[in-house]
Motif scaffolding. Structure first.
Motif, mmCIF file in Angstrom:
data_model
loop_
_atom_site.group_PDB
_atom_site.id
_atom_site.type_symbol
_atom_site.label_atom_id
_atom_site.label_comp_id
_atom_site.label_asym_id
_atom_site.label_seq_id
_atom_site.Cartn_x
_atom_site.Cartn_y
_atom_site.Cartn_z
ATOM 1 N N LEU A 22 4.912 -1.144 -8.567
ATOM 2 C CA LEU A 22 4.730 -0.746 -7.182
ATOM 3 C C LEU A 22 3.293 -0.346 -6.767
ATOM 4 O O LEU A 22 2.477 0.156 -7.519
ATOM 5 C CB LEU A 22 5.539 0.503 -7.070
ATOM 6 C CG LEU A 22 7.158 0.353 -6.977
ATOM 7 C CD1 LEU A 22 7.446 -0.246 -7.955
ATOM 8 C CD2 LEU A 22 7.957 1.705 -6.417
ATOM 9 N N SER A 23 2.722 -1.020 -5.734
ATOM 10 C CA SER A 23 1.456 -0.962 -5.177
ATOM 11 C C SER A 23 1.371 0.496 -4.305
ATOM 12 O O SER A 23 2.317 1.005 -3.631
ATOM 13 C CB SER A 23 1.097 -2.016 -4.460
ATOM 14 O OG SER A 23 2.170 -2.403 -3.287
ATOM 15 N N ARG A 24 0.244 0.784 -4.284
ATOM 16 C CA ARG A 24 -0.191 2.024 -3.637
ATOM 17 C C ARG A 24 -0.253 1.716 -1.851
ATOM 18 O O ARG A 24 -0.875 0.647 -1.708
ATOM 19 C CB ARG A 24 -1.242 2.691 -4.002
ATOM 20 C CG ARG A 24 -1.144 3.394 -5.249
ATOM 21 C CD ARG A 24 -2.511 3.864 -6.005
ATOM 22 N NE ARG A 24 -2.272 4.166 -7.374
ATOM 23 C CZ ARG A 24 -1.564 5.292 -7.824
ATOM 24 N NH1 ARG A 24 -1.045 6.186 -7.150
ATOM 25 N NH2 ARG A 24 -1.632 5.499 -9.270
ATOM 26 N N PRO A 25 -0.065 2.646 -0.957
ATOM 27 C CA PRO A 25 -0.141 1.984 0.288
ATOM 28 C C PRO A 25 -1.514 2.448 0.862
ATOM 29 O O PRO A 25 -1.564 3.107 2.058
ATOM 30 C CB PRO A 25 1.003 3.205 1.056
ATOM 31 C CG PRO A 25 0.842 4.394 0.076
ATOM 32 C CD PRO A 25 0.704 3.973 -1.388
ATOM 33 N N ARG A 26 -2.422 1.825 0.376
ATOM 34 C CA ARG A 26 -4.087 1.961 0.876
ATOM 35 C C ARG A 26 -4.249 1.418 1.933
ATOM 36 O O ARG A 26 -4.899 1.811 2.970
ATOM 37 C CB ARG A 26 -4.742 1.736 -0.255
ATOM 38 C CG ARG A 26 -5.030 2.643 -1.395
ATOM 39 C CD ARG A 26 -6.198 2.587 -2.271
ATOM 40 N NE ARG A 26 -6.238 3.557 -3.547
ATOM 41 C CZ ARG A 26 -5.875 3.278 -4.448
ATOM 42 N NH1 ARG A 26 -5.172 2.118 -4.874
ATOM 43 N NH2 ARG A 26 -5.989 4.086 -5.488
ATOM 44 N N PRO A 27 -3.607 0.090 2.264
ATOM 45 C CA PRO A 27 -3.925 -0.712 3.384
ATOM 46 C C PRO A 27 -3.482 -0.013 4.639
ATOM 47 O O PRO A 27 -4.192 0.045 5.686
ATOM 48 C CB PRO A 27 -3.238 -1.834 3.202
ATOM 49 C CG PRO A 27 -3.100 -2.045 1.677
ATOM 50 C CD PRO A 27 -2.965 -0.683 1.115
ATOM 51 N N TYR A 28 -2.305 0.587 4.719
ATOM 52 C CA TYR A 28 -1.642 1.349 5.748
ATOM 53 C C TYR A 28 -2.526 2.525 5.981
ATOM 54 O O TYR A 28 -2.684 2.727 7.231
ATOM 55 C CB TYR A 28 -0.265 1.664 5.596
ATOM 56 C CG TYR A 28 0.318 0.341 5.128
ATOM 57 C CD1 TYR A 28 0.941 -0.445 6.112
ATOM 58 C CD2 TYR A 28 0.792 0.261 3.704
ATOM 59 C CE1 TYR A 28 1.741 -1.482 5.558
ATOM 60 C CE2 TYR A 28 1.304 -0.922 3.484
ATOM 61 C CZ TYR A 28 1.952 -1.874 4.407
ATOM 62 O OH TYR A 28 2.680 -3.152 3.884
ATOM 63 N N LEU A 29 -2.894 3.188 5.090
ATOM 64 C CA LEU A 29 -3.588 4.641 5.175
ATOM 65 C C LEU A 29 -5.155 3.921 5.878
ATOM 66 O O LEU A 29 -5.535 4.855 6.842
ATOM 67 C CB LEU A 29 -3.966 5.235 4.103
ATOM 68 C CG LEU A 29 -4.482 6.556 4.030
ATOM 69 C CD1 LEU A 29 -3.889 7.531 4.911
ATOM 70 C CD2 LEU A 29 -4.998 6.995 2.725
ATOM 71 N N THR A 30 -5.694 3.088 5.461
ATOM 72 C CA THR A 30 -7.104 2.495 5.932
ATOM 73 C C THR A 30 -6.752 2.274 7.372
ATOM 74 O O THR A 30 -7.707 2.373 8.158
ATOM 75 C CB THR A 30 -7.562 1.252 5.129
ATOM 76 O OG1 THR A 30 -7.808 1.664 3.801
ATOM 77 C CG2 THR A 30 -8.704 0.886 5.657
ATOM 78 N N ARG A 31 -5.529 1.317 7.771
ATOM 79 C CA ARG A 31 -5.580 1.059 9.218
ATOM 80 C C ARG A 31 -5.413 2.308 9.988
ATOM 81 O O ARG A 31 -6.033 2.608 11.246
ATOM 82 C CB ARG A 31 -4.274 0.377 9.218
ATOM 83 C CG ARG A 31 -4.227 -1.062 8.630
ATOM 84 C CD ARG A 31 -3.040 -1.782 8.777
ATOM 85 N NE ARG A 31 -3.084 -2.834 7.809
ATOM 86 C CZ ARG A 31 -1.866 -3.678 7.456
ATOM 87 N NH1 ARG A 31 -0.753 -3.038 8.212
ATOM 88 N NH2 ARG A 31 -1.932 -4.768 6.670
ATOM 89 N N MET A 32 -4.719 3.415 9.716
ATOM 90 C CA MET A 32 -4.414 4.441 10.436
ATOM 91 C C MET A 32 -5.751 5.212 10.627
ATOM 92 O O MET A 32 -6.319 5.642 11.570
ATOM 93 C CB MET A 32 -3.419 5.420 9.569
ATOM 94 C CG MET A 32 -2.098 5.048 9.652
ATOM 95 S SD MET A 32 -0.962 5.897 8.323
ATOM 96 C CE MET A 32 -0.664 7.312 9.361
ATOM 97 N N VAL A 33 -6.672 5.249 9.452
ATOM 98 C CA VAL A 33 -7.865 5.985 9.656
ATOM 99 C C VAL A 33 -8.925 5.138 10.726
ATOM 100 O O VAL A 33 -9.396 6.019 11.516
ATOM 101 C CB VAL A 33 -8.641 6.153 8.535
ATOM 102 C CG1 VAL A 33 -9.998 6.791 8.460
ATOM 103 C CG2 VAL A 33 -8.036 7.060 7.493
ATOM 104 N N LEU A 34 -8.876 3.941 10.659
ATOM 105 C CA LEU A 34 -9.753 3.101 11.366
ATOM 106 C C LEU A 34 -9.178 3.283 12.898
ATOM 107 O O LEU A 34 -10.029 3.363 13.710
ATOM 108 C CB LEU A 34 -9.697 1.595 11.081
ATOM 109 C CG LEU A 34 -10.344 1.258 9.695
ATOM 110 C CD1 LEU A 34 -10.132 -0.285 9.372
ATOM 111 C CD2 LEU A 34 -11.937 1.539 9.804
ATOM 112 N N PHE A 35 -8.115 3.342 13.162
ATOM 113 C CA PHE A 35 -7.495 3.382 14.445
ATOM 114 C C PHE A 35 -7.780 4.930 15.105
ATOM 115 O O PHE A 35 -8.168 4.777 16.111
ATOM 116 C CB PHE A 35 -6.035 3.385 14.470
ATOM 117 C CG PHE A 35 -5.170 3.378 15.641
ATOM 118 C CD1 PHE A 35 -5.381 2.436 16.479
ATOM 119 C CD2 PHE A 35 -4.482 4.668 16.076
ATOM 120 C CE1 PHE A 35 -4.736 2.625 17.870
ATOM 121 C CE2 PHE A 35 -3.923 4.647 17.355
ATOM 122 C CZ PHE A 35 -4.013 3.991 18.280
#
Length: 303
Positions: free
Chosen positions: A11-24
């Motif tokens: 199972l992969s960690r949700p880092r891409p989604y967290l990065t998108r939220m921070v950039l937004f």
């Protein structure tokens, strides 16, 4: 991308989604910094209601990030459970996967789940994830509601103050300068009411847009976690009952189905016989008058 290794699905960690939220949020903060003067003026039109809207936005943002962070212990537990040998110590039991941890905590040997157990675990997880997202959806709706509330509040103030201004004008006065001055002073309150209406709508709709994007990213992270967990469980699920524990249950189900089919067939036969007997009875009732007439005719001929 989902990672795979020799032992199965990881199972992969949700880092891409967290990065998108921070950039937004960084982009939103940059735009707010550019428009600081206009936003400050709009905010002061109704600081009470606008402050409430900003507060709800902050709480909703923190909750959206919480939805991402709560997945980390769940993913860590699943990966540790998948890699560890039976009997070894595991990390702290998860919250979202509490039923799964309870069911699989005392495993021994190679783990195999039934299709029914797999579906029960996934349904339990889906309901817990959906329950978390309901709070975010409520906050999005609350921001829109507060914006509309400020709009109607401002329009109400505008209409009432305009009516008061018009009632206070002395149209019969010969001093037009005094009438104009009175009208100008009376229109200040309606303009403040319009400022309240438009500023609340601005903050409410902008907040719902921001929180909607964050909720979208959190939902995608949860869906990815759910799909990857489903893929891993599918690798340890016995569908046709090839293991020894499932065979007796399968045989019992087959025997039960055969008994049900036999009872259904017997019922159909009994129904057909009942219909046949009913037809014979009706035919006998129809032949009764004919037999009586035939008997009378024979008796008359015998006389």
């Amino acid at each position: 991308m989902r990672r795979r290794d020799m032992e199965g699905v990881t199972l992969s960690r949700p880092r891409p989604y967290l990065t998108r939220m921070v950039l937004f949020l960084i982009l939103v903060g940059f735009l707010a910094l550019i428009l600081y003067a206009q936003l400050a003026t709009a905010f002061m039109s109704n600081p009470g209601l606008n402050g409430l809207i900003v507060g709800v936005l902050i709480v909703g943002t923190l909750y959206a990030f919480r939805q991402i962070f709560v997945l980390w212990p769940e993913i860590r537990w699943v990966n540790s459970f998948r890699r560890s040998d039976p009997g070894l110590a595991l990390p702290k039991p998860p919250k979202l996967l509490a039923p799964m941890a309870t069911m699989l905590g005392n495993r021994s040997g190679h783990m195999i789940l039934s299709a029914f157990s797999m579906r029960s675990l996934l349904d339990s997880l889906a309901s817990r994830l959906e329950e978390q997202r309901e709070i975010s959806r409520y906050m999005i709706g609350l921001l829109i509601f507060l914006g509309l509330l400020g709009t109607f509040w401002g329009l109400l103030v505008t209409v009432s103050t305009i009516a008061g201004t018009l009632d206070g004008l002395d149209v019969e006065s010969n001093d037009s300068l005094a009438v104009f001055s009175t009208l100008r002073e009376g229109l200040q309150a309606p303009l403040r009411g319009m400022g309240t209406a438009f500023s609340s709508s601005l903050f409410g709709l902008a907040g719902s847009l921001i929180l909607g994007f964050l909720d979208l990213q959190a939902g995608q992270a949860q869906n990815r976690f759910y799909n990857e967990l489903e893929e891993w469980l599918s690798t340890v699920t016995d569908i046709i009952g090839t293991n020894g524990d499932e065979a007796p249950a399968m045989e019992s189900n087959q025997a039960l189905m055969a008994l049900v089919n036999h009872i259904a067939t017997l019922t159909e036969h009994m129904r057909a016989e009942h219909n046949a007997l009913t037809g014979v009875a009706r035919n006998q009732e129809a032949l009764g008058p004919l037999l009586e007439r035939l008997t009378r005719a024979l008796e008359e001929k015998g006389r």
